[in-house]
Design an enzyme around this catalytic site. Structure first.
Site, PDB file in Angstrom:
ATOM      1  N   HIS A 114       0.844  -1.192   0.000  1.00 51.36           N
ATOM      2  CA  HIS A 114       0.000   0.000   0.000  1.00 51.36           C
ATOM      3  C   HIS A 114       0.883   1.247   0.000  1.00 51.36           C
ATOM      4  O   HIS A 114       1.958   1.251   0.603  1.00 51.36           O
ATOM      5  CB  HIS A 114      -0.903   0.024   1.232  1.00 51.36           C
ATOM      6  CG  HIS A 114      -1.827  -1.150   1.321  1.00 51.36           C
ATOM      7  ND1 HIS A 114      -3.055  -1.180   0.711  1.00 51.36           N
ATOM      8  CD2 HIS A 114      -1.687  -2.353   1.940  1.00 51.36           C
ATOM      9  CE1 HIS A 114      -3.638  -2.342   0.966  1.00 51.36           C
ATOM     10  NE2 HIS A 114      -2.829  -3.070   1.695  1.00 51.36           N
ATOM     11  N   ALA A 159      11.246 -18.773  14.724  1.00 55.80           N
ATOM     12  CA  ALA A 159       9.949 -18.269  15.168  1.00 55.80           C
ATOM     13  C   ALA A 159      10.008 -16.778  15.468  1.00 55.80           C
ATOM     14  O   ALA A 159      10.994 -16.276  16.017  1.00 55.80           O
ATOM     15  CB  ALA A 159       9.493 -19.035  16.412  1.00 55.80           C
TER      16      ALA A 159
END
Length: 198
Positions: A114, A159
């Site tokens: 965006h 992670a």
């Protein structure tokens, strides 16, 4: 009718408010609703639903519900793909995932971009960049992969990492931003050999 869609797939700025996108998104939501409501024990129906949803789907895919994506048709997964709960794929651009890829819970793959200009954002201008994940990749839980990123064959993403740039083959990479901390003995030839043996 398909002009904005073609712009999206080519990486050019496009108008995301075009009614054609709404129709495609609505159709995908219906497919995802169906998939997420299928019993976990009904593996045949779940595999068929994934093959109806994805542009390409290899053998024995497992995607734990709930799962979310935008269009589905721009996603390609190889053989023996496994994704844990809450995988989100924004597939405005192509998302290509290789064989024997394992994805932990709460992972997000974002191709959509965006503008920083608020007026352009308000007017629905977007663009998208593809994501490519090689063979034999493990992505840990709560990882975010940004638009345009390639994760090389045989790599492991720790992670919680935020992957904003390409990760070479055979890497162990962690952090925000994600950086290579270790390399392992793996090459593209290994990936091709694995694929030929299946």
């Amino acid at each position: 009718m398909y002009d904005e869609w073609n712009k999206m797939l080519c990486g050019a700025p496009y108008n995301a408010t075009d009614p054609y996108f709404y129709e495609r998104l609505l159709k995908t939501k219906e497919l995802i609703l169906h998939y997420n409501q299928l019993p976990p024990s009904d593996s045949k129906s779940r595999e068929k639903a994934l093959k109806d949803l994805f542009g390409h789907c290899g053998v024995r895919p497992v995607v734990n519900s709930p799962f979310c994506c935008d269009f589905g048709c721009n996603i390609s997964v190889g053989d023996y793909f496994f994704a844990n709960f809450y995988l989100t794929i924004l597939d405005e651009a192509k998302v290509s995932i290789g064989n024997h890829v394992y994805i932990g819970p709460n992972v997000s793959l974002y191709t959509a971009c965006h503008p920083t200009d608020p007026v352009e954002r308000r007017n629905g201008i977007e663009w998208a960049c593809p994501i490519t994940i090689g063979n034999d990749v493990w992505i840990g839980g709560s990882v975010t992969v940004f638009p345009g990123v390639t994760i090389g064959h045989g790599s492991t993403i720790g992670a919680g990492s935020v992957v904003i740039q390409d990760i070479p083959d055979g890497s162990v990479a962690v952090g925000n931003p994600c950086r290579v901390v270790k390399t392992v003995a793996y090459s593209p030839a290994d990936a091709l050999q694995n694929a030929s043996q299946e």
